[in-house]
Motif scaffolding. Structure first.
Motif, PDB file in Angstrom:
ATOM      1  N   LEU A 186       0.830  -1.209   0.000  1.00 57.68           N
ATOM      2  CA  LEU A 186       0.000   0.000   0.000  1.00 57.68           C
ATOM      3  C   LEU A 186       0.864   1.258   0.000  1.00 57.68           C
ATOM      4  O   LEU A 186       0.522   2.260  -0.643  1.00 57.68           O
TER       5      LEU A 186
ATOM      6  N   TYR B 109      -0.106   5.090  -0.434  1.00 57.41           N
ATOM      7  CA  TYR B 109      -0.939   5.249   0.757  1.00 57.41           C
ATOM      8  C   TYR B 109      -0.029   5.512   1.955  1.00 57.41           C
ATOM      9  O   TYR B 109       1.129   5.101   1.977  1.00 57.41           O
TER      10      TYR B 109
ATOM     11  N   VAL C  93       0.276   4.588   5.771  1.00 57.23           N
ATOM     12  CA  VAL C  93      -0.286   3.437   6.475  1.00 57.23           C
ATOM     13  C   VAL C  93       0.045   3.441   7.970  1.00 57.23           C
ATOM     14  O   VAL C  93       1.151   3.788   8.374  1.00 57.23           O
TER      15      VAL C  93
ATOM     16  N   ALA D 112      -4.733   4.837   5.488  1.00 52.95           N
ATOM     17  CA  ALA D 112      -4.910   3.383   5.550  1.00 52.95           C
ATOM     18  C   ALA D 112      -4.467   2.910   6.932  1.00 52.95           C
ATOM     19  O   ALA D 112      -3.459   3.388   7.460  1.00 52.95           O
TER      20      ALA D 112
ATOM     21  N   LEU E 197      -8.391  -1.501  -5.811  1.00 53.72           N
ATOM     22  CA  LEU E 197      -8.163  -0.098  -5.438  1.00 53.72           C
ATOM     23  C   LEU E 197      -8.309   0.852  -6.618  1.00 53.72           C
ATOM     24  O   LEU E 197      -8.304   2.079  -6.427  1.00 53.72           O
TER      25      LEU E 197
END
Length: 329
Positions: free
Chosen positions: A105, A110, A112, A149, A268
Motif C-alpha cells: 500500500l 498510501y 499506512v 490506511a 483499489l
C-alpha cells in the motif's frame, strides 16, 4: 535506566553490520534471504521495537499528552493537501501477510498505520481507550495527521458502518499455516508482561490495544487461551467468516499475498507498479530473531543498574591504586 539499557543493547548490536534502517524492511523479498541473515535482521528489529517501546519514537505532542496534565493534540499536517481521511482498513489477523500488504500500500502511495506506527499514535489509542474520543473522531484525527490506511485502529463493524471505506482481509493458505505462524508471534504479549517492559510508560498505555490484538481478537473473547492451538484455529475460521458477513462484498477484498499486485490494484482502481515485485517480508526466521532479542532483554535488564555501579567501582579502584602507587614512590 532507559538510557543505560539502550547503551547496553547498542554495544551488543555494533557487532552486527546492518545497513541504515527505515520503518519498513528495505529488502522486499526476505523469503529469498538466508535464514541466518533473517535471524540477525530480526535481532535488529527487536532492538528497534525496544527503542519504540521505551518512547524514543514518539512525537513531542504525544509525549506531552502522556505527561500528567498533557492535552490531546490533533497534530494536523501543516499542508492541507496532505490532510486526508481513512480510505482503507486492513482486517486480517496478525501473521497473514499484513506487513507485506502494508508495504504494498505504501508503494501505491498510501500512508499506512501498521506495527511501526503503533507507538507513534499512543495518545490517540489511550484517549480512545479512556473514552475521551470515539472511533469516528480518532479516525478523523488520523486523517488530519496524514494517514489514509490503517491496520490497527478499526474493526469490521466500523468498516460496515462507513460505506466510504474499503477493507482488505488478508489470509493464509490454510488455518493451520496461520496458527503455526501466529504461535511464533504470540509470545510478544508474554514478553511485554515481564520486567522491564511492564515498567515502561509507553507499554502501559498500549497494553489494552496489545491485549485486544493478541488475546481477544485471536481467541473470540477467550484471552486465557491465546496460546491454545485449537482456539486459535477455530477463531481464524470464524473471524474470517464474520468479516465476510459484515462487510459488503463490493467493499471487501479477500487477499493472499501470493496473489501479487493484480487483485489488489484492481480493487483499489490503480495501476500495477512497473518493475516492482510484490513484497514478501517478515519471515519465520526474522520473527524468531526478534522474539529472541526481546526475551533476552527480560533476562539482562538488571545489568542496566549493575553496570554503572561496576564502572564506578572499577574507576574508583583504579585511581585509588594509582594514588597509593604515587605515595610509595
Amino acid at each position: 535506566m532507559k538510557c543505560t539499557t539502550a547503551i547496553i543493547v547498542v554495544a551488543f548490536l555494533t557487532l552486527i553490520d546492518f545497513p541504515s534502517s527505515s520503518a519498513r524492511p528495505t529488502n522486499l523479498q526476505e523469503q529469498k534471504q538466508a535464514d541466518w541473515k533473517s535471524v540477525l535482521k530480526g535481532v535488529y528489529v527487536g532492538f528497534e521495537t525496544l527503542v519504540a517501546l521505551m518512547g524514543y519514537d514518539q512525537d513531542e505532542e504525544v509525549n506531552a499528552y502522556m505527561n500528567e496534565g498533557g492535552d490531546l493534540t490533533i497534530g494536523a499536517m501543516e499542508n492541507e493537501e496532505d490532510q486526508t481521511t481513512i480510505q482503507i482498513v486492513g482486517l486480517g489477523l496478525g501473521r497473514t501477510g499484513s506487513t507485506s500488504l502494508a508495504i504494498a500500500l505504501e508503494i501505491l502511495k498510501y500512508t499506512v498505520i501498521h506495527d511501526d506506527e503503533h507507538t507513534e499514535i499512543t495518545d490517540l489509542l489511550d484517549a480512545n481507550e479512556e473514552d475521551d474520543i470515539d472511533d469516528d473522531y480518532m479516525h478523523e484525527i488520523l486523517g488530519l495527521r496524514g494517514y489514509n490506511a490503517t491496520f490497527k485502529t478499526a474493526g469490521y463493524n466500523y468498516v460496515a458502518e462507513h460505506p466510504e471505506i474499503k477493507a482488505i482481509l488478508s489470509i493464509r493458505d490454510t488455518p493451520d499455516k496461520y496458527v503455526d505462524s501466529w504461535l511464533l508471534a504470540a509470545p510478544f504479549m508474554t514478553i511485554l508482561e515481564k520486567r522491564p517492559f511492564c515498567w515502561m510508560s509507553t507499554v502501559q498505555l498500549l497494553i489494552p490495544s496489545f491485549e485486544a490484538e493478541f488475546k481477544h481478537e485471536t481467541t473470540n473473547g477467550k484471552p486465557e487461551d491465546y496460546l491454545d492451538r485449537q482456539t486459535l484455529r477455530a477463531n481464524y475460521v470464524s473471524y474470517n467468516r464474520a468479516v465476510q458477513e459484515a462487510v459488503p462484498a463490493d467493499r471487501l477484498l479477500i487477499f493472499n499475498a501470493k496473489q501479487g499486485w493484480e487483485p489488489l490494484c484492481e480493487f483499489l482502481g490503480v495501476s500495477v507498479p512497473e518493475g516492482i515485485t510484490f513484497p514478501h517480508v517478515h519471515t519465520r526466521a526474522k520473527l524468531l530473531g526478534e522474539m529472541w532479542f526481546l526475551e533476552l532483554i527480560t533476562w539482562i535488564w538488571p545489568l542496566a543498574g549493575v553496570l554503572p555501579l561496576i564502572c564506578i567501582i572499577m574507576i574508583s579502584t583504579y585511581y585509588t591504586s594509582r594514588a597509593s602507587l604515587s605515595q610509595t614512590m
